[in-house]
Design a protein around this motif. Sequence first.
Motif, PDB file in Angstrom:
ATOM      1  N   PHE A 275     -14.563  79.501  58.487  1.00  0.00           N
ATOM      2  CA  PHE A 275     -14.446  80.608  58.264  1.00  0.00           C
ATOM      3  C   PHE A 275     -14.250  80.905  56.977  1.00  0.00           C
ATOM      4  N   ALA A 276     -13.042  80.707  56.464  1.00  0.00           N
ATOM      5  CA  ALA A 276     -12.957  81.011  54.837  1.00  0.00           C
ATOM      6  C   ALA A 276     -14.491  79.873  53.731  1.00  0.00           C
ATOM      7  N   MET A 277     -14.840  79.360  54.765  1.00  0.00           N
ATOM      8  CA  MET A 277     -15.430  78.291  53.842  1.00  0.00           C
ATOM      9  C   MET A 277     -17.217  79.061  53.953  1.00  0.00           C
ATOM     10  N   ALA A 278     -16.974  79.455  55.360  1.00  0.00           N
ATOM     11  CA  ALA A 278     -17.990  80.115  55.310  1.00  0.00           C
ATOM     12  C   ALA A 278     -18.603  81.466  54.859  1.00  0.00           C
ATOM     13  N   PHE A 279     -17.471  82.089  54.920  1.00  0.00           N
ATOM     14  CA  PHE A 279     -17.384  83.340  54.044  1.00  0.00           C
ATOM     15  C   PHE A 279     -17.595  83.568  52.784  1.00  0.00           C
ATOM     16  N   GLN A 280     -17.832  82.389  51.664  1.00  0.00           N
ATOM     17  CA  GLN A 280     -17.914  82.244  50.088  1.00  0.00           C
ATOM     18  C   GLN A 280     -19.300  81.954  50.200  1.00  0.00           C
ATOM     19  N   VAL A 281     -20.610  82.001  50.932  1.00  0.00           N
ATOM     20  CA  VAL A 281     -21.868  82.290  51.409  1.00  0.00           C
ATOM     21  C   VAL A 281     -22.366  82.971  49.835  1.00  0.00           C
TER      22      VAL A 281
ATOM     23  N   VAL B  48     -21.724  82.142  46.879  1.00  0.00           N
ATOM     24  CA  VAL B  48     -22.779  81.116  46.417  1.00  0.00           C
ATOM     25  C   VAL B  48     -24.533  81.084  45.570  1.00  0.00           C
ATOM     26  N   VAL B  49     -24.347  81.823  46.894  1.00  0.00           N
ATOM     27  CA  VAL B  49     -25.985  82.370  46.134  1.00  0.00           C
ATOM     28  C   VAL B  49     -25.813  83.195  44.856  1.00  0.00           C
ATOM     29  N   ILE B  50     -24.401  83.925  44.680  1.00  0.00           N
ATOM     30  CA  ILE B  50     -24.805  85.250  43.678  1.00  0.00           C
ATOM     31  C   ILE B  50     -24.483  83.389  42.587  1.00  0.00           C
ATOM     32  N   LEU B  51     -24.321  82.831  42.317  1.00  0.00           N
ATOM     33  CA  LEU B  51     -24.321  81.779  41.423  1.00  0.00           C
ATOM     34  C   LEU B  51     -25.560  80.806  41.697  1.00  0.00           C
ATOM     35  N   LEU B  52     -26.342  80.702  42.443  1.00  0.00           N
ATOM     36  CA  LEU B  52     -27.538  79.343  42.271  1.00  0.00           C
ATOM     37  C   LEU B  52     -28.352  80.586  41.185  1.00  0.00           C
ATOM     38  N   VAL B  53     -28.409  82.073  41.660  1.00  0.00           N
ATOM     39  CA  VAL B  53     -29.015  83.041  41.261  1.00  0.00           C
ATOM     40  C   VAL B  53     -28.545  83.351  40.200  1.00  0.00           C
ATOM     41  N   ARG B  54     -27.527  83.081  39.369  1.00  0.00           N
ATOM     42  CA  ARG B  54     -27.235  83.221  38.265  1.00  0.00           C
ATOM     43  C   ARG B  54     -27.179  82.467  37.161  1.00  0.00           C
ATOM     44  N   PHE B  55     -27.557  81.257  37.653  1.00  0.00           N
ATOM     45  CA  PHE B  55     -27.726  80.147  37.059  1.00  0.00           C
ATOM     46  C   PHE B  55     -29.177  79.977  36.731  1.00  0.00           C
ATOM     47  N   GLY B  56     -29.858  80.659  37.286  1.00  0.00           N
ATOM     48  CA  GLY B  56     -31.462  80.655  37.099  1.00  0.00           C
ATOM     49  C   GLY B  56     -31.850  79.213  37.623  1.00  0.00           C
TER      50      GLY B  56
ATOM     51  N   GLU C  89     -28.005  87.492  53.792  1.00  0.00           N
ATOM     52  CA  GLU C  89     -28.239  88.613  53.227  1.00  0.00           C
ATOM     53  C   GLU C  89     -27.566  89.178  51.959  1.00  0.00           C
ATOM     54  N   ALA C  90     -26.020  89.661  52.597  1.00  0.00           N
ATOM     55  CA  ALA C  90     -25.246  90.481  51.398  1.00  0.00           C
ATOM     56  C   ALA C  90     -24.912  89.996  49.804  1.00  0.00           C
ATOM     57  N   GLY C  91     -25.098  88.418  50.207  1.00  0.00           N
ATOM     58  CA  GLY C  91     -24.996  87.378  48.946  1.00  0.00           C
ATOM     59  C   GLY C  91     -26.286  87.513  48.379  1.00  0.00           C
ATOM     60  N   LEU C  92     -27.644  87.857  49.029  1.00  0.00           N
ATOM     61  CA  LEU C  92     -29.315  88.446  48.368  1.00  0.00           C
ATOM     62  C   LEU C  92     -28.739  89.961  47.405  1.00  0.00           C
ATOM     63  N   LEU C  93     -28.300  90.880  48.009  1.00  0.00           N
ATOM     64  CA  LEU C  93     -27.842  92.079  47.820  1.00  0.00           C
ATOM     65  C   LEU C  93     -27.547  91.690  46.477  1.00  0.00           C
ATOM     66  N   ALA C  94     -26.182  91.040  46.681  1.00  0.00           N
ATOM     67  CA  ALA C  94     -25.495  91.265  45.387  1.00  0.00           C
ATOM     68  C   ALA C  94     -25.906  90.246  44.834  1.00  0.00           C
ATOM     69  N   ALA C  95     -27.213  89.250  44.803  1.00  0.00           N
ATOM     70  CA  ALA C  95     -27.518  88.442  43.776  1.00  0.00           C
ATOM     71  C   ALA C  95     -28.579  89.099  42.729  1.00  0.00           C
ATOM     72  N   ARG C  96     -29.253  90.629  43.566  1.00  0.00           N
ATOM     73  CA  ARG C  96     -30.751  90.988  42.822  1.00  0.00           C
ATOM     74  C   ARG C  96     -29.387  92.087  41.862  1.00  0.00           C
TER      75      ARG C  96
ATOM     76  N   LEU D  47     -34.473  81.674  47.805  1.00  0.00           N
ATOM     77  CA  LEU D  47     -34.084  81.927  48.656  1.00  0.00           C
ATOM     78  C   LEU D  47     -34.638  83.422  49.636  1.00  0.00           C
ATOM     79  N   ARG D  48     -35.102  84.202  49.659  1.00  0.00           N
ATOM     80  CA  ARG D  48     -35.607  85.079  50.743  1.00  0.00           C
ATOM     81  C   ARG D  48     -36.545  83.789  51.173  1.00  0.00           C
ATOM     82  N   SER D  49     -36.993  83.481  51.344  1.00  0.00           N
ATOM     83  CA  SER D  49     -38.483  82.619  51.646  1.00  0.00           C
ATOM     84  C   SER D  49     -37.960  81.520  52.571  1.00  0.00           C
ATOM     85  N   PHE D  50     -36.377  80.707  52.547  1.00  0.00           N
ATOM     86  CA  PHE D  50     -35.224  79.939  52.486  1.00  0.00           C
ATOM     87  C   PHE D  50     -34.355  80.547  53.839  1.00  0.00           C
ATOM     88  N   ARG D  51     -34.352  82.004  54.184  1.00  0.00           N
ATOM     89  CA  ARG D  51     -33.828  82.910  54.627  1.00  0.00           C
ATOM     90  C   ARG D  51     -33.935  81.633  56.257  1.00  0.00           C
TER      91      ARG D  51
END
Length: 159
Positions: free
Chosen positions: A62-68, A71-79, A124-131, A86-90
Motif C-alpha cells: 500500500f505504501a508503494m501503491a500510494f506513490q502513483v 510517478v505520474v507527476i514525474l513522468l509528465v514533468r520530465f516529458g 486520477e489525482a496524479g493526472l490533476l496534480a501533473a496538470r 496518460l488519460r488514454s492509458f487509463r
Amino acid sequence: KRLALPLIVAGSLLAYAGIAFVQFLVLDRMFAFIQKFAPETVAATPDVASYVQTLLSLYLAFAMAFQVPIVVILLVRFGIVSIEKLRSFRRFFIVIAFVIAAIVTPPDVLSQLALAIPMCLLYEAGLLAARWVLKDALATKADAGANSNATPAENGSGE
C-alpha cells in the motif's frame, strides 16, 4: 530543484497514508472476511510469523501503491509521457492496478479491491496534480524567458 522537496514530502505523506489505510480500513475487514470461511469448531489463529509477514507485505504494497501520483507527476514533468497519453492509458491502468492488487494482496477479493480502487483514484489525482505542476513549470519557463529578453534596466540589475 523546486519540485524535489514537495515531491519528497508528498511521497512520504502518501506512504504514511497507505500504511494508515491498511491499519485502519483493510486489516479488520480482511481478517473478518477470512474468519467467515473458518468453521465454527475451528479457531482460525495464524502464527505470529505469518501474521507479521502478511502485515509487512500489506504495508509495503500500500505504501508503494500510494506513490502513483508521484510517478505520474514525474513522468509528465520530465516529458516522458503527456497527460493526454496518460488519460488514454487509463483503461489499461485499471487492469494493471487490479493485476498488481491480485498479486500482492492475500487471496481475498476484499484486499484486492482495497488496493486497486485507491490506486485508480490516485492515478486520477496524479493526472490533476501533473496538470498543475506542468502549468507551473511552463509559467516559470515563460517568466524566465521574458526576463532574459528584457534589457538589464528592466531586469532590475541597473547595468
